[in-house]
Design an enzyme around this catalytic site. Structure first.
Site, short mmCIF file in Angstrom:
data_model
loop_
_atom_site.label_atom_id
_atom_site.label_comp_id
_atom_site.label_asym_id
_atom_site.label_seq_id
_atom_site.Cartn_x
_atom_site.Cartn_y
_atom_site.Cartn_z
N TRP A 140 0.87 -1.19 0.00
CA TRP A 140 0.00 0.00 0.00
C TRP A 140 0.90 1.24 0.00
O TRP A 140 1.84 1.32 0.81
CB TRP A 140 -0.88 -0.04 1.25
CG TRP A 140 -1.80 1.13 1.43
CD1 TRP A 140 -2.62 1.69 0.48
CD2 TRP A 140 -2.02 1.87 2.64
NE1 TRP A 140 -3.33 2.72 1.04
CE2 TRP A 140 -2.98 2.87 2.36
CE3 TRP A 140 -1.49 1.80 3.93
CZ2 TRP A 140 -3.42 3.77 3.31
CZ3 TRP A 140 -1.93 2.69 4.88
CH2 TRP A 140 -2.89 3.67 4.57
N ASP B 14 -0.75 -5.46 9.73
CA ASP B 14 -1.70 -4.45 9.28
C ASP B 14 -2.97 -5.21 8.89
O ASP B 14 -2.98 -5.96 7.91
CB ASP B 14 -1.13 -3.69 8.08
CG ASP B 14 -2.10 -2.61 7.58
OD1 ASP B 14 -3.21 -2.50 8.14
OD2 ASP B 14 -1.74 -1.89 6.63
N LYS C 60 -13.25 -0.69 6.25
CA LYS C 60 -13.85 -1.54 5.22
C LYS C 60 -14.85 -2.53 5.80
O LYS C 60 -15.97 -2.62 5.34
CB LYS C 60 -12.75 -2.30 4.46
CG LYS C 60 -12.20 -1.57 3.28
CD LYS C 60 -11.37 -0.34 3.59
CE LYS C 60 -10.02 -0.68 4.17
NZ LYS C 60 -9.17 0.54 4.33
N1 PLA Z 1 -3.62 -0.58 5.44
C1 PLA Z 1 -3.89 -1.01 4.20
C2 PLA Z 1 -3.18 -2.20 3.69
C3 PLA Z 1 -4.83 -0.31 3.42
O1 PLA Z 1 -5.08 -0.75 2.20
C4 PLA Z 1 -5.48 0.82 3.93
C5 PLA Z 1 -6.48 1.59 3.12
C6 PLA Z 1 -5.16 1.20 5.25
C7 PLA Z 1 -4.22 0.49 5.97
C8 PLA Z 1 -5.74 2.40 5.93
O2 PLA Z 1 -7.07 2.48 5.99
P1 PLA Z 1 -7.82 3.42 7.02
O3 PLA Z 1 -6.84 4.38 7.58
O4 PLA Z 1 -8.88 4.07 6.23
O5 PLA Z 1 -8.34 2.49 8.05
N2 PLA Z 1 -6.32 1.55 1.74
C9 PLA Z 1 -7.34 2.12 0.84
C10 PLA Z 1 -7.62 3.57 1.11
C11 PLA Z 1 -8.64 1.36 0.98
C12 PLA Z 1 -6.45 4.49 1.16
O6 PLA Z 1 -5.52 4.40 0.34
O7 PLA Z 1 -6.48 5.33 2.06
C13 PLA Z 1 -6.82 1.92 -0.60
O8 PLA Z 1 -7.54 2.25 -1.54
O9 PLA Z 1 -5.71 1.39 -0.76
#
Ligand code: PLA
Length: 449
Positions: A178, A259, A295
């Site tokens: 991510w 995570d 989510k």
């Molecule tokens: N960890 C991972 C692996 C994630 O994909 C995301 C969110 C988070 C943590 C953090 O989410 P939160 O802070 O909202 O609880 N990833 C998303 C959104 C869904 C983003 O990038 O913020 C994504 O589209 O990858």
């Protein structure tokens, strides 16, 4: 004239200030500001921020910004991982509506600050949800859980805690991962390195590479592990592979930092998706877990999450918590009440909890059905290439293998928005939009952009 000794100041600005005062004895602050100001600033109207360059949009959230600007009626946002219904609408779970109603009806509720660690009942229930009701760590009271600002905030607080108090300052993250991970941990004060994870040739796990890289990491290093539904690849280790990873990590004293942003979204079962974490906790070793309710409970904007640190003894856990408070207090003082209260209402009530698991399973099943439909649609079109990874990968995303030029073509010609690494959010698709996406993929791969 008032004299000030700036000699001990480490700031060059302060030293220059002292020098100017000295040179312009008797000067007032107007005089100084005329020296400090850039030629275009001050009363002439220029900004002291004029030197700033425009920062790029976030690689994920920026996709939504671009999508919102597109007037096309067929536009499709498959960028950010946000669940949509078959009608393409955001979903507020029924249990969440019910919990909110309960909260509103309760006139005894107040808006006082929560403690620094957040809502205590929420913390207890969150630990139970991720570790299991029968977890030895909970039974032995050797875990501390603090409410944080969703998954991101939990990772950041955990990162800063480790940077301050853990002897190893390097964290290994998966390649790829991510996009926010490296930024979060760098700003938390850790050094970020990567370990091999994904094999583009097989579109599956590079298990050998993973074992080699973790095997070569210095003893004690921190290792970030995606608990389930790896983002962006949708590729998870099998339970047997997790067991090998666990053995290797424990033998080298590597510190697991999980995570968990998608508990329940990978398999549809909260317990199944938490298994890898529970294996690491069952061996009696220490670990960190960042949880998000964005989510799985659809609480995205409420920013609800938790950081748990599993320790060897209750005594240590208590001291860890006292130090976590010192990380949190100057960062945001204490977390918000509303989202955590919703979660607590749902987790404490058997009926609401069961209803939640059904709604969660329905979301996970709809995503799985989107995978099948997209795979079938490409097969029907005779799209060249092996697309079986669409049904093999799990969780919210498919890592299509499309390159940035192909993604850009699909955005320009088909108004399909996705991250440039070729990741698509399956949760943003519906039966109605699958044909449009399949047409775009077919066009782009047969066109050789
Ligand atoms: N960890 C991972 C692996 C994630 O994909 C995301 C969110 C988070 C943590 C953090 O989410 P939160 O802070 O909202 O609880 N990833 C998303 C959104 C869904 C983003 O990038 O913020 C994504 O589209 O990858």
């Amino acid at each position: 004239m008032k004299t000030t000794d700036f000699s001990s100041s480490s700031s060059s600005d302060r030293r220059i200030g002292a020098l100017l005062r000295h040179l312009t004895a008797g000067s007032d602050s107007d005089h100084l500001s005329s020296v400090y100001a850039s030629p275009t600033s001050g009363v002439t109207g220029g900004s002291v921020f004029a030197h700033l360059v425009q920062a790029p949009e976030d690689p994920i959230l920026g996709v939504t910004v671009a999508y919102n600007k597109d007037p096309s009626p067929v536009k499709l946002n498959l960028g950010v991982g946000a669940y949509r219904t078959e009608e393409g609408k955001p979903l507020v779970l029924n249990v969440v509506r019910k919990a909110e109603q309960q909260l509103i009806n309760d006139r005894t509720r107040i808006k006082e600050y929560l403690p620094i660690v957040g809502l205590v009942e929420f913390n207890k229930l969150s630990a139970k949800l991720i570790l299991g009701a029968d977890s030895p760590a909970i039974r032995e009271n050797r875990i501390t859980t603090v409410e944080c600002l969703s998954g991101t905030g939990s990772l950041r607080v955990g990162g800063e805690f480790l940077a301050k108090h853990y002897h190893q300052k390097t964290i290994y993250i998966t390649q790829p991962t991510w996009g926010n991970h490296p930024k979060i941990f760098t700003l938390a004060g850790l050094t970020v390195k990567t370990y091999r994870y994904y094999d583009p040739a097989t579109r599956g796990l590079n298990f050998q590479g993973l074992l080699e890289d973790l095997g070569a990491a210095p003893a004690g290093s921190i290792v970030l592990l995606h608990a389930c539904a790896h983002n962006p690849t949708g590729v998870d280790p099998t339970i047997q592979q997790w067991e090998q990873i666990r053995q290797l990590m424990r033998s080298k004293g590597l510190m697991p930092f999980f995570d968990s942003a998608y508990q329940g979204f990978a398999s549809g079962s909260l317990d199944t998706d938490a298994k890898p974490i529970r294996m690491f906790v069952a061996d009696g070793g220490e670990c960190l877990v960042a949880q998000s309710y964005a989510k799985n409970m659809g609480l995205y904007g409420e920013r609800v999450g938790a950081l748990s640190i599993v320790c060897k003894s209750a005594d240590v856990a208590g001291r860890v918590e006292s130090q976590l408070k010192l990380v949190i207090r100057p960062m945001y003082s204490s977390p918000p009440i509303h989202g955590a209260s919703i979660v607590a209402v749902i987790l404490r009530d058997k009926n609401l909890f069961n209803e939640w698991t059904l709604e969660l399973k329905a979301m996970a099943d709809r995503i799985i059905s989107m995978r099948k439909q997209l795979f079938e649609a490409l097969r029907t079109r005779g799209t060249p290439g092996d697309w079986s990874h669409i049904i093999k990968q799990i969780g919210m995303f498919t890592f299509t293998g499309l390159n940035p030029a192909q993604v850009s073509f699909m955005t320009k010609e088909y108004h399909i928005y996705m991250t440039s690494d070729g990741r698509i959010s399956m949760a943003g698709l519906s039966s109605k939009t699958v044909p449009h996406l399949a047409d775009a993929i077919h066009a782009v791969v047969t066109k050789a952009v």
